[in-house]
Design a protein around this motif. Structure first.
Motif, short mmCIF file in Angstrom:
data_model
loop_
_atom_site.label_atom_id
_atom_site.label_comp_id
_atom_site.label_asym_id
_atom_site.label_seq_id
_atom_site.Cartn_x
_atom_site.Cartn_y
_atom_site.Cartn_z
N LEU A 46 0.72 -1.26 -0.09
CA LEU A 46 -0.07 -0.16 -0.16
C LEU A 46 0.91 1.36 -0.18
O LEU A 46 0.40 2.08 -0.67
CB LEU A 46 -0.60 0.02 1.08
CG LEU A 46 -1.70 1.18 1.33
CD1 LEU A 46 -2.83 1.42 0.17
CD2 LEU A 46 -2.79 1.30 2.64
N GLU A 47 2.06 1.16 0.93
CA GLU A 47 2.66 2.40 0.95
C GLU A 47 3.51 2.61 -0.45
O GLU A 47 3.62 3.66 -1.18
CB GLU A 47 3.76 2.37 1.85
CG GLU A 47 3.06 2.51 3.38
CD GLU A 47 4.24 1.79 4.64
OE1 GLU A 47 5.48 1.84 4.22
OE2 GLU A 47 3.93 1.82 5.48
N GLU A 48 4.06 1.47 -1.01
CA GLU A 48 4.38 1.64 -2.38
C GLU A 48 3.61 1.93 -3.37
O GLU A 48 4.06 2.80 -4.36
CB GLU A 48 5.10 0.10 -2.91
CG GLU A 48 5.69 0.06 -4.22
CD GLU A 48 6.46 -1.25 -4.53
OE1 GLU A 48 6.32 -1.32 -5.57
OE2 GLU A 48 6.54 -2.07 -3.77
N LYS A 49 2.47 1.55 -3.42
CA LYS A 49 1.40 1.95 -4.63
C LYS A 49 1.09 3.55 -4.24
O LYS A 49 0.89 4.38 -5.18
CB LYS A 49 0.07 1.26 -4.15
CG LYS A 49 0.29 -0.11 -4.64
CD LYS A 49 0.28 -0.23 -6.36
CE LYS A 49 0.66 -1.74 -6.38
NZ LYS A 49 1.13 -2.03 -7.96
N SER A 50 1.00 4.05 -3.01
CA SER A 50 0.75 5.35 -2.47
C SER A 50 2.16 6.22 -3.28
O SER A 50 1.71 7.38 -3.82
CB SER A 50 0.82 5.60 -1.10
OG SER A 50 -0.52 4.82 -0.63
N SER A 54 1.46 8.87 -6.04
CA SER A 54 2.09 10.38 -6.25
C SER A 54 2.86 10.59 -7.47
O SER A 54 2.67 11.64 -8.12
CB SER A 54 2.81 10.47 -4.61
OG SER A 54 1.72 10.25 -3.70
N SER A 55 3.59 9.69 -7.63
CA SER A 55 4.38 10.01 -8.80
C SER A 55 3.86 9.97 -10.33
O SER A 55 3.85 10.86 -10.99
CB SER A 55 5.56 8.89 -8.99
OG SER A 55 6.16 8.88 -10.12
N GLU A 61 -0.03 15.87 -13.93
CA GLU A 61 -0.05 17.11 -14.13
C GLU A 61 0.86 17.51 -15.20
O GLU A 61 0.39 18.56 -15.93
CB GLU A 61 0.37 17.61 -12.86
CG GLU A 61 -0.75 17.33 -11.59
CD GLU A 61 -0.09 17.82 -10.28
OE1 GLU A 61 0.90 18.54 -10.23
OE2 GLU A 61 -1.04 17.60 -9.16
N MET A 62 2.27 17.10 -15.39
CA MET A 62 2.77 17.32 -16.33
C MET A 62 2.43 17.04 -17.75
O MET A 62 2.56 18.14 -18.78
CB MET A 62 4.46 16.95 -16.03
CG MET A 62 4.90 17.53 -14.86
SD MET A 62 6.49 16.45 -14.34
CE MET A 62 7.17 16.07 -16.02
#
Length: 153
Positions: A46-50, A54-55, A61-62
């Protein structure tokens, strides 16, 4: 002694139950340990997927900003092309008008030529018919002469 025997049997039965329950407790502890390890692994994923999300959000956005720039550039090119197309369209409309005028003149010339051709064709037909009539008359006369000649001799 009978009572002691029954108590011994009960104690043995309770010991078997205790062993069975202990074995079950060991199994449950193993299952709980596996589940806790699974939960820990899930939390790590879950942390890795989070972090990955984010990335990806930053990349998105770019990409959106880049797409906006590209859309603006495409819009400017489209406006430029539209102006060029309108200019070409005016040129083509002028040329079309000239071509229509020329076509009308050519049609009139064609119609005049067809009328002259029809008149000449009719004249030639009349002359051909007259020639065929003369030819038939001459053939009839030749036939008459042959018949007369045969009759004489």
């Amino acid at each position: 002694q009978e009572e002691k025997k029954q108590l011994t049997l009960k104690v043995e039965e309770l010991e078997r139950k205790l062993e069975s329950t202990s074995a079950q407790n060991v199994e449950f502890l193993q299952v709980i340990a596996k589940r806790e390890e699974s939960i820990h692994q899930c939390q790590l994923r879950l942390e890795e997927k989070s972090r990955e999300c984010s990335s990806l959000a930053r990349q998105l956005e770019m990409a959106i900003e880049d797409a906006k720039r590209q859309v603006e550039q495409a819009r400017e090119r489209a406006v430029s092309r539209e102006r060029t197309a309108q200019s070409k369209m005016l040129d083509l409309e002028t040329q079309l008008s000239r071509n229509k005028t020329e076509l009308n003149q050519l049609r009139r010339s064609k119609e005049d030529a067809e009328r002259r051709y029809e008149s000449r064709l009719q004249d030639l037909r009349d002359r051909l018919e007259q020639s065929e009539s003369t030819n038939r008359s001459m053939q009839n006369y030749v036939q008459f002469l042959k018949s007369s000649y045969d009759n004489v001799f």
